[in-house]
Design a protein around this motif. Structure first.
Motif, mmCIF file in Angstrom:
data_model
loop_
_atom_site.group_PDB
_atom_site.id
_atom_site.type_symbol
_atom_site.label_atom_id
_atom_site.label_comp_id
_atom_site.label_asym_id
_atom_site.label_seq_id
_atom_site.Cartn_x
_atom_site.Cartn_y
_atom_site.Cartn_z
ATOM 1 N N PRO A 1 0.703 -1.073 -0.011
ATOM 2 C CA PRO A 1 0.056 0.019 -0.018
ATOM 3 C C PRO A 1 0.900 1.042 -0.055
ATOM 4 N N LYS A 2 0.384 2.126 -0.514
ATOM 5 C CA LYS A 2 1.003 3.508 -0.455
ATOM 6 C C LYS A 2 1.434 4.197 0.880
ATOM 7 N N LYS A 3 2.319 4.659 1.300
ATOM 8 C CA LYS A 3 2.671 5.220 2.488
ATOM 9 C C LYS A 3 2.605 6.684 2.645
ATOM 10 N N HIS A 4 2.373 7.363 1.551
ATOM 11 C CA HIS A 4 2.430 8.552 1.874
ATOM 12 C C HIS A 4 1.219 9.271 1.144
ATOM 13 N N LEU A 5 0.779 10.532 1.390
ATOM 14 C CA LEU A 5 -0.347 11.170 1.051
ATOM 15 C C LEU A 5 -0.122 12.543 0.788
ATOM 16 N N LYS A 6 -0.280 13.050 -0.769
ATOM 17 C CA LYS A 6 0.073 14.344 -1.014
ATOM 18 C C LYS A 6 -1.133 15.190 -0.588
ATOM 19 N N LEU A 7 -0.891 16.453 -0.101
ATOM 20 C CA LEU A 7 -1.803 17.240 0.437
ATOM 21 C C LEU A 7 -2.940 17.726 -0.581
ATOM 22 N N MET A 8 -2.590 17.523 -1.855
ATOM 23 C CA MET A 8 -3.700 17.607 -2.934
ATOM 24 C C MET A 8 -4.716 16.666 -3.003
ATOM 25 N N PHE A 9 -4.333 15.490 -2.512
ATOM 26 C CA PHE A 9 -5.479 14.423 -2.266
ATOM 27 C C PHE A 9 -5.772 14.303 -0.910
ATOM 28 N N ALA A 10 -5.622 14.982 -0.048
ATOM 29 C CA ALA A 10 -6.105 14.665 1.175
ATOM 30 C C ALA A 10 -7.656 15.260 1.339
ATOM 31 N N PRO A 11 -8.518 14.726 2.098
ATOM 32 C CA PRO A 11 -9.710 15.222 2.336
ATOM 33 C C PRO A 11 -9.860 16.659 2.340
ATOM 34 N N LYS A 12 -10.837 17.124 1.959
ATOM 35 C CA LYS A 12 -10.943 18.574 2.141
ATOM 36 C C LYS A 12 -11.579 18.880 3.423
ATOM 37 N N HIS A 13 -12.442 18.076 4.001
ATOM 38 C CA HIS A 13 -13.003 18.471 5.490
ATOM 39 C C HIS A 13 -11.895 18.399 6.456
ATOM 40 N N TRP A 14 -10.633 18.163 6.127
ATOM 41 C CA TRP A 14 -9.546 18.262 7.172
ATOM 42 C C TRP A 14 -9.041 19.794 7.128
ATOM 43 N N MET A 15 -9.508 20.475 6.024
ATOM 44 C CA MET A 15 -9.145 22.095 6.217
ATOM 45 C C MET A 15 -7.623 22.192 6.499
ATOM 46 N N LEU A 16 -6.673 21.474 5.843
ATOM 47 C CA LEU A 16 -5.465 21.759 5.828
ATOM 48 C C LEU A 16 -5.116 22.799 4.906
ATOM 49 N N ASP A 17 -4.022 23.992 5.431
ATOM 50 C CA ASP A 17 -3.530 24.810 4.704
ATOM 51 C C ASP A 17 -2.876 24.435 3.567
ATOM 52 N N LYS A 18 -2.984 25.218 2.232
ATOM 53 C CA LYS A 18 -2.381 24.461 1.146
ATOM 54 C C LYS A 18 -0.981 25.143 0.968
#
Length: 186
Positions: free
Chosen positions: A43-60
């Motif tokens: 499985p993939k071990k990393h997650l790019k910010l672009m593909f993170a769920p929007k409801h986390w509301m992370l700063d782009k």
């Protein structure tokens, strides 16, 4: 379909010479072996910010990477890792290392169980307890579909509502129920 693709690739119309023998070495030179037969290693071990769920509301503008939740009771799109909760929402930490220290000191409980993984996926209706501040939160959705940490009392933190996903009968006709957070109730 695979055999047709390999045979048409080996017999290209642009070359006047007869088709070479179709060995794995020849196919590897053309790149078709890699395209059809290469597989990912786990499985993939990393997650790019672009593909993170929007409801986390992370700063782009914060960086390229987002924290990838661990395997757990909730799906990636239906959870919030503890690191996002402590750093972005509750503002108890400023950095990754501060969150790691808080979690490794065994101060955070999810559903009355100590969690030392900062990427643990807390999901809908989970109760998050912080021992030092004596605070209890329940993860709920707001009207826009984002996670909201709702402060609750100590009495309310003792129970949790679960949706039953499957019901079946096991050994000796015993009924089992599987809930939305992966629990099996007998």
């Amino acid at each position: 379909i695979l055999a047709q693709a390999v045979s048409t690739a080996a017999e290209s119309p642009h070359s006047s010479s007869p088709a070479p023998h179709r060995t794995s070495k020849n196919l590897q030179k053309t790149g078709f072996l890699f395209a059809f037969f290469a597989m990912a290693r786990g499985p993939k071990k990393h997650l790019k910010l672009m593909f993170a769920p929007k409801h986390w509301m992370l700063d782009k503008l914060r960086g390229r990477w987002a924290p990838k939740p661990s395997e757990g009771p909730h799906k990636l799109r239906e959870c919030m890792p503890l690191i996002v909760m402590l750093r972005e929402r509750l503002k108890y930490a400023l950095t990754y290392n501060e969150v790691k220290m808080i979690v490794k000191q065994r101060l955070i409980k999810v559903d009355n169980k100590v969690r030392t993984d900062q990427f643990y996926p807390a999901g809908f209706m989970d109760v998050v307890q912080i021992e030092k501040t004596k605070e209890n939160f329940r993860l709920l959705y707001d009207t826009k579909g984002r996670f909201a940490l709702h402060k609750i009392s100590k009495e309310e933190a003792t129970y949790k509502l679960c949706r039953v996903k499957k019901v079946f009968r096991g050994l000796k006709n015993t009924p089992y129920a599987i809930t939305h957070d992966g629990r099996t109730l007998r």
